[in-house]
Design a protein around this motif. Sequence first.
Motif, PDB file in Angstrom:
ATOM      1  N   VAL A 132      -5.542  -4.228  -2.844  1.00  0.00           N
ATOM      2  CA  VAL A 132      -4.906  -3.420  -3.884  1.00  0.00           C
ATOM      3  C   VAL A 132      -3.408  -3.370  -3.605  1.00  0.00           C
ATOM      4  O   VAL A 132      -2.998  -3.017  -2.495  1.00  0.00           O
ATOM      5  CB  VAL A 132      -5.491  -1.994  -3.923  1.00  0.00           C
ATOM      6  CG1 VAL A 132      -4.784  -1.151  -4.983  1.00  0.00           C
ATOM      7  CG2 VAL A 132      -6.987  -2.043  -4.195  1.00  0.00           C
ATOM      8  N   ALA A 155     -11.555  -1.144  -0.544  1.00  0.00           N
ATOM      9  CA  ALA A 155     -10.194  -1.449  -0.978  1.00  0.00           C
ATOM     10  C   ALA A 155      -9.243  -1.276   0.202  1.00  0.00           C
ATOM     11  O   ALA A 155      -9.377  -0.314   0.973  1.00  0.00           O
ATOM     12  CB  ALA A 155      -9.784  -0.528  -2.121  1.00  0.00           C
ATOM     13  N   GLU A 165      -4.425   0.885  -9.963  1.00  0.00           N
ATOM     14  CA  GLU A 165      -5.081  -0.399  -9.690  1.00  0.00           C
ATOM     15  C   GLU A 165      -6.387  -0.185  -8.934  1.00  0.00           C
ATOM     16  O   GLU A 165      -7.361  -0.914  -9.136  1.00  0.00           O
ATOM     17  CB  GLU A 165      -4.145  -1.304  -8.890  1.00  0.00           C
ATOM     18  CG  GLU A 165      -2.914  -1.759  -9.649  1.00  0.00           C
ATOM     19  CD  GLU A 165      -3.277  -2.625 -10.851  1.00  0.00           C
ATOM     20  OE1 GLU A 165      -4.238  -3.424 -10.755  1.00  0.00           O
ATOM     21  OE2 GLU A 165      -2.613  -2.486 -11.901  1.00  0.00           O
ATOM     22  N   LEU A 166      -6.412   0.821  -8.075  1.00  0.00           N
ATOM     23  CA  LEU A 166      -7.623   1.140  -7.317  1.00  0.00           C
ATOM     24  C   LEU A 166      -8.760   1.543  -8.257  1.00  0.00           C
ATOM     25  O   LEU A 166      -9.926   1.178  -8.041  1.00  0.00           O
ATOM     26  CB  LEU A 166      -7.320   2.250  -6.317  1.00  0.00           C
ATOM     27  CG  LEU A 166      -8.477   2.776  -5.461  1.00  0.00           C
ATOM     28  CD1 LEU A 166      -9.074   1.659  -4.606  1.00  0.00           C
ATOM     29  CD2 LEU A 166      -8.004   3.928  -4.582  1.00  0.00           C
ATOM     30  N   GLU A 193      -4.938  -1.662   1.366  1.00  0.00           N
ATOM     31  CA  GLU A 193      -3.567  -1.837   0.914  1.00  0.00           C
ATOM     32  C   GLU A 193      -3.112  -3.268   1.202  1.00  0.00           C
ATOM     33  O   GLU A 193      -3.477  -3.849   2.221  1.00  0.00           O
ATOM     34  CB  GLU A 193      -2.649  -0.850   1.654  1.00  0.00           C
ATOM     35  CG  GLU A 193      -3.020   0.598   1.444  1.00  0.00           C
ATOM     36  CD  GLU A 193      -2.507   1.504   2.554  1.00  0.00           C
ATOM     37  OE1 GLU A 193      -1.953   2.560   2.243  1.00  0.00           O
ATOM     38  OE2 GLU A 193      -2.676   1.144   3.742  1.00  0.00           O
ATOM     39  N   THR A 246     -11.143  -1.090  -9.687  1.00  0.00           N
ATOM     40  CA  THR A 246     -12.059  -1.801  -8.796  1.00  0.00           C
ATOM     41  C   THR A 246     -13.394  -1.066  -8.698  1.00  0.00           C
ATOM     42  O   THR A 246     -13.537   0.069  -9.163  1.00  0.00           O
ATOM     43  CB  THR A 246     -11.457  -1.920  -7.376  1.00  0.00           C
ATOM     44  OG1 THR A 246     -11.465  -0.622  -6.746  1.00  0.00           O
ATOM     45  CG2 THR A 246     -10.023  -2.424  -7.451  1.00  0.00           C
TER      46      THR A 246
END
Length: 494
Positions: free
Chosen positions: A243, A220, A254-255, A222, A258
């Motif tokens: 993300v 992930a 939101e992370l 940013e 995933t």
Amino acid sequence: MTDLTIQLTDEKNKCLYQQIYEYIRDEIRTGKLLAGEKLPSTRSLAEYLQVARSTVDLAYSQLVAEGYVESKPCRGYFVSSVEELLELSSQEPEKVLPAKRHLSSGDEKETKEDMRTERVGEKESAEQIRYDFSPHAVSLRHFPFATWKKITRNILVDANSEMFALGDAQGDYQLRETISRYLHSSRGVNCRPEQIIIGAGTDYLFMLLEKILGRHVPIAMEEPTYQRAYRIFQSFAYEIIAVPMDGSGINVEELRKTNARLAYVMPSHQFPTGVVMPIGRRMELLRWAKEREDTYLIEDDYDSEFRYRGKPIPSLQASDKNGKVIYMGTFSKSIAPAIRVGYMVLPERLLERYIENCGCYASTVSRIDQRILNEFICDGYFERYLNKMRKIYRERHDYLLGLLEPFEKNFKISGENAGLHLLLTSRNNITEEELLGAAKTEGIKLYGLSRACMEELGREHPFQNTVLLGYGAMEKKKLDEGIELLKKAWKAYL
């Protein structure tokens, strides 16, 4: 000495000396003969061309008279510095790809093809750029060259055969010990020298990390993020998950949605948004990493030395009690880009994987360079230089904020707490493309935030209205002149 391949012809309207003169003149004008290059002697050139020496003498004399060439007694003829004449060539200009006038959101991703095209465009328009507000540039004017030379000289004088041996693959132990002490005192990082790996830049360290963690790892990042890291992770065939961010950094909720095993973050000063992650969000991230066994955070602490508001915030690694943070840093911003010394602090549980999977890789940093850097830090020069540059950058930072006051009505200014750049966001939804294009007409190079995005953005996305203003390499006089021109360029938007 430069050889000259001159093709002489039997043209009735051009004598031989004129053909020699015009050939050399045009080679200088087009940049094919560079300033300081030595020309063949009149004797050797005359023999090569099978002409009288007086013919070559006449051509050289004309070049000297017009300033293209200078004659140095007992040394010969050398090309003069005539950059300002490069555009006066009477030949047809070479066909190159035109410089891009505007930046777009989706098509401007820095793929290899884009980068090649941009390099051609940059060469063509280099003389049009008067002020480059690069967010990556640093000031080298105050670098202690004399001190660096003195340390280098002393080390080479005292050097023995051991200095020129291969050395430890992780980097010299003395330097790793010095870095561990520096990181603990300045960033709160808790580590042993054995956990530190030294490499020539973060690119090499990322490569080692891929060998440690394996391929095809979901990571992930940013959104937006540091594009160089994004491209490197792409080359590893990592599954990259963008993300979104909020005002506190990466959105952990939101992370959690995933399947990421890694998260690449810049909590001390996120690039390019300038967000400084508060302690609450850091704790959320650490809890996310703790929930699964083989999950880690990569903390890129690339310019944490430069903070202008409030107390310095310790690194994310300083709060890590479970060995979940891989800490990365570099001396490229704090000392100079050419130093090319980066470092990575591995959690204890990853050290065995490093030894097993990366034992065949030798250190990519010269032992002499490592020794010089170690002395530079241990003798206190680094601390003094860093304090000096903090003061200089803070002055430029505050000065630029003052110059931008007339922009505040129509632009939001952010990212002003740390780092070497500010962000300007149009309150009237003027697109990045329009802002960059207008600035370029006045010879100003700015950088759009959308270039740091991994996914294509819609025209109304807020990142499409933001540009970066770097000030690291800009002295006050240049800031004055550059911002005045920017006012002129953006007159319709102010």
